[in-house]
Design a protein around this motif. Structure first.
Motif, PDB file in Angstrom:
ATOM      1  N   UNK A  63       0.844  -1.195   0.000  1.00  0.00           N
ATOM      2  CA  UNK A  63       0.000   0.000   0.000  1.00  0.00           C
ATOM      3  C   UNK A  63       0.879   1.244   0.000  1.00  0.00           C
ATOM      4  N   UNK A  64       0.290   2.338  -0.503  1.00  0.00           N
ATOM      5  CA  UNK A  64       0.983   3.617  -0.568  1.00  0.00           C
ATOM      6  C   UNK A  64       0.160   4.650   0.171  1.00  0.00           C
ATOM      7  N   UNK A  65       0.844   5.576   0.828  1.00  0.00           N
ATOM      8  CA  UNK A  65       0.114   6.591   1.588  1.00  0.00           C
ATOM      9  C   UNK A  65      -0.582   7.570   0.647  1.00  0.00           C
ATOM     10  N   UNK A  66      -0.238   7.564  -0.637  1.00  0.00           N
ATOM     11  CA  UNK A  66      -0.858   8.477  -1.591  1.00  0.00           C
ATOM     12  C   UNK A  66      -1.890   7.758  -2.458  1.00  0.00           C
ATOM     13  N   UNK A  67      -1.491   6.624  -3.021  1.00  0.00           N
ATOM     14  CA  UNK A  67      -2.338   5.941  -4.000  1.00  0.00           C
ATOM     15  C   UNK A  67      -3.216   4.870  -3.374  1.00  0.00           C
ATOM     16  N   UNK A  68      -2.993   4.548  -2.087  1.00  0.00           N
ATOM     17  CA  UNK A  68      -3.796   3.513  -1.452  1.00  0.00           C
ATOM     18  C   UNK A  68      -3.262   2.133  -1.772  1.00  0.00           C
ATOM     19  N   UNK A 177       2.812  15.200  -2.979  1.00  0.00           N
ATOM     20  CA  UNK A 177       2.545  14.975  -1.567  1.00  0.00           C
ATOM     21  C   UNK A 177       3.870  14.781  -0.833  1.00  0.00           C
ATOM     22  N   UNK A 181       4.948   7.636   1.599  1.00  0.00           N
ATOM     23  CA  UNK A 181       5.652   6.432   2.019  1.00  0.00           C
ATOM     24  C   UNK A 181       4.916   5.223   1.446  1.00  0.00           C
ATOM     25  N   UNK A 183       4.463   0.973   1.790  1.00  0.00           N
ATOM     26  CA  UNK A 183       4.675  -0.163   2.679  1.00  0.00           C
ATOM     27  C   UNK A 183       4.861  -1.408   1.823  1.00  0.00           C
TER      28      UNK A 183
ATOM     29  N   UNK B 235     -10.071   4.996   1.616  1.00  0.00           N
ATOM     30  CA  UNK B 235      -9.095   5.725   0.783  1.00  0.00           C
ATOM     31  C   UNK B 235      -8.105   6.393   1.721  1.00  0.00           C
ATOM     32  N   UNK B 236      -6.815   6.392   1.367  1.00  0.00           N
ATOM     33  CA  UNK B 236      -5.863   7.085   2.232  1.00  0.00           C
ATOM     34  C   UNK B 236      -6.117   8.589   2.180  1.00  0.00           C
ATOM     35  N   UNK B 238      -3.730  10.798   2.531  1.00  0.00           N
ATOM     36  CA  UNK B 238      -2.450  11.394   2.135  1.00  0.00           C
ATOM     37  C   UNK B 238      -1.707  11.982   3.336  1.00  0.00           C
ATOM     38  N   UNK B 241       0.337   6.645   6.175  1.00  0.00           N
ATOM     39  CA  UNK B 241      -0.286   5.328   6.158  1.00  0.00           C
ATOM     40  C   UNK B 241      -1.133   5.133   7.408  1.00  0.00           C
TER      41      UNK B 241
END
Lengths: 314, 314
Positions: A63-68, A177, A181, A183, B235-236, B238, B241
């Protein structure tokens, strides 16, 4: 296939010069005998190599903190032959605009990256290179390779890709952003999980009936046992819109009595078709267990109930 | 900009020959005076045209039964200037392998599509064209255009793209998942929602504190008022995480007392930063309201409480 080798091999989502390679290096460096890292052409290829026994582990983004969520990894965990998460790593994601030496920002007419990479530099592009044409590539590193080959003016990619492909940065840290980060997880074929460390995470796939209150009931099984969730993500089951599974991370290890109790309750409901792994947590610390959820509270309560069952009504 | 026009214009996610065009046509056909449909280069371009007043509405994909949420649309709804969902449409998604006339399946060396399209034909490709190279394009229709231009052998795209680009189908319905469907929404600038129809849906963006039990408490606000959820997607935000918003669809209309009561309770908690719209539901029928959640139960209870407040303790 009977091949004898002295070196343990791990696959990672390639090509070289990706954030995944960076995560795999980080995870590998914790071992006394680091494995050989093998680039795979995609998430599915990395996991196929793992399932077939060709490699001992595979490192992929989760998972990504931006793209989910990373859909391909999540779908493999949900629909593919079972695999086990044994470790996680967090890698800060920064993008540089990579060009060939001698190219200045003014010369850039085409910018390539994976669609996720392009999505993460949209604002910067609109601001600094509004006339540039974007070109989708299978990975940011593939875009960097296209720049090296002279097919593209610039690529948005990991700083590490500059070395790999002999490029230079025309601009640094161009992601929209800050503090993004990603994961990553290390997967193995199913087996005994890593030993508890005292600050662990357990990943689960939850199957929740498509009926009123079903998710509420499932979440209550965690809450009443004092087990905190650190993630809850929906994924479609492919059986039609509105039918989801949930990918959940909980604090604790399947060896912990409270988490084992949750897992048993969910299993009785048919809500836990797959345990995805228990492993050391690399971000955040577990909150202290609730009074009623400690190992000793579980042990004492089990003794009390056994006494009642045995007729010892003191 | 003061431009006088007799025709209402709607933007849709182009290019021509996409599933979105099909959804937009379907939604437009329900109106007495169908709008002019204008192709936009991307989701963000379609919504920018809507926000600026250049078009009156925009049709974009929201979620797929195979790939899950469409991140770009969801992020626009979460982070962009507020827009309102006024209608939804469901379009079955089937892929044909489109080639130039005279090309046979045996001639196909390269297959292009959007990464989501390629993901949906993975199994078919492995089975029927294992040696073919996949090429990512910005859209399936763009891949079809590349086939027409002779730059690519085949494209996986909507059947309607064959007509648009003068191609023929070398193979039909090659998606790995049967009965795949995509949900599209029609967005307008915020204003009064469409009138209730008796079978409506309300979309909301929920902000849930990153603390134990917060999601459980929010879901309880729906459950205790008998309001069913038909969708819950994470949804994140941003912000890092583990920090999510949830996109939720509930049965009912913001004009219904029970749903209005839920919205008020969530607003008191600071959990409902955006209402995304109330509109006629196009799939599934609402379950009958719980006894304690009907309009008349709400009216009768309000009368009773008012009597107590006024001293009429009958």
């Amino acid at each position: 296939m009977g091949r004898v080798t002295s070196t343990v091999r791990w696959a990672y989502l390639g090509p070289e010069g990706t954030f995944t390679e960076q995560a795999a290096c980080e995870l590998a460096s914790t071992l006394p005998e680091p494995p050989e890292l093998v680039s795979a052409a995609g998430v599915s290829a990395a996991l196929a190599a793992l399932r077939s026994g060709e490699v001992e582990a595979a490192c992929v983004p989760l998972e990504s903190s931006v793209e989910g969520a990373v859909p391909l990894t999540q779908d493999e965990l949900i629909h593919g032959a079972p695999l086990m998460i044994v470790a996680e790593a967090y890698v800060p994601v920064t993008f540089d605009l990579l060009v060939r030496a001698g190219t200045s920002l003014d010369d850039v007419r085409t910018v390539g990256a994976h669609p996720h990479g392009l999505a993460q530099i949209r604002g910067w592009l609109a601001d600094r290179l509004p006339a540039a044409q974007t070109v989708v590539h299978a990975s940011n590193a593939a875009a960097a390779a296209a720049v090296a080959a002279g097919e593209l003016d610039a690529a948005a990619a990991a700083p590490v890709a500059a070395d790999t492909y002999g490029l230079i940065a025309a601009a640094r840290d161009i992601g929209d952003v800050r503090d993004a980060v990603t994961r990553f997880v290390l997967l193995r074929r199913p087996g005994p999980p890593p030993a508890p460390t005292g600050n662990d995470r357990t990943s689960m796939m939850l199957s929740v009936d498509n009926e009123p209150g079903a998710l509420l009931a499932v979440l209550s099984e965690f809450a009443t046992r004092g087990v905190n969730l650190t993630r809850l993500e929906s994924r479609p089951t492919r059986n039609g819109l509105g039918d989801y599974v949930f990918l959940v991370d909980a604090e604790g290890h399947i060896a912990d009595p409270a988490l084992a109790d949750v897992a048993a309750a969910l299993t009785r409901r048919g809500a836990l078709p797959r345990l995805l792994g228990s492993y050391a947590r690399r971000s955040g610390a577990a909150a202290p267990a609730a009074r009623y959820a400690t190992d000793s509270a579980y042990a004492a309560a089990a003794r009390t109930v056994a006494q009642w069952q045995n007729g010892a009504w003191s």
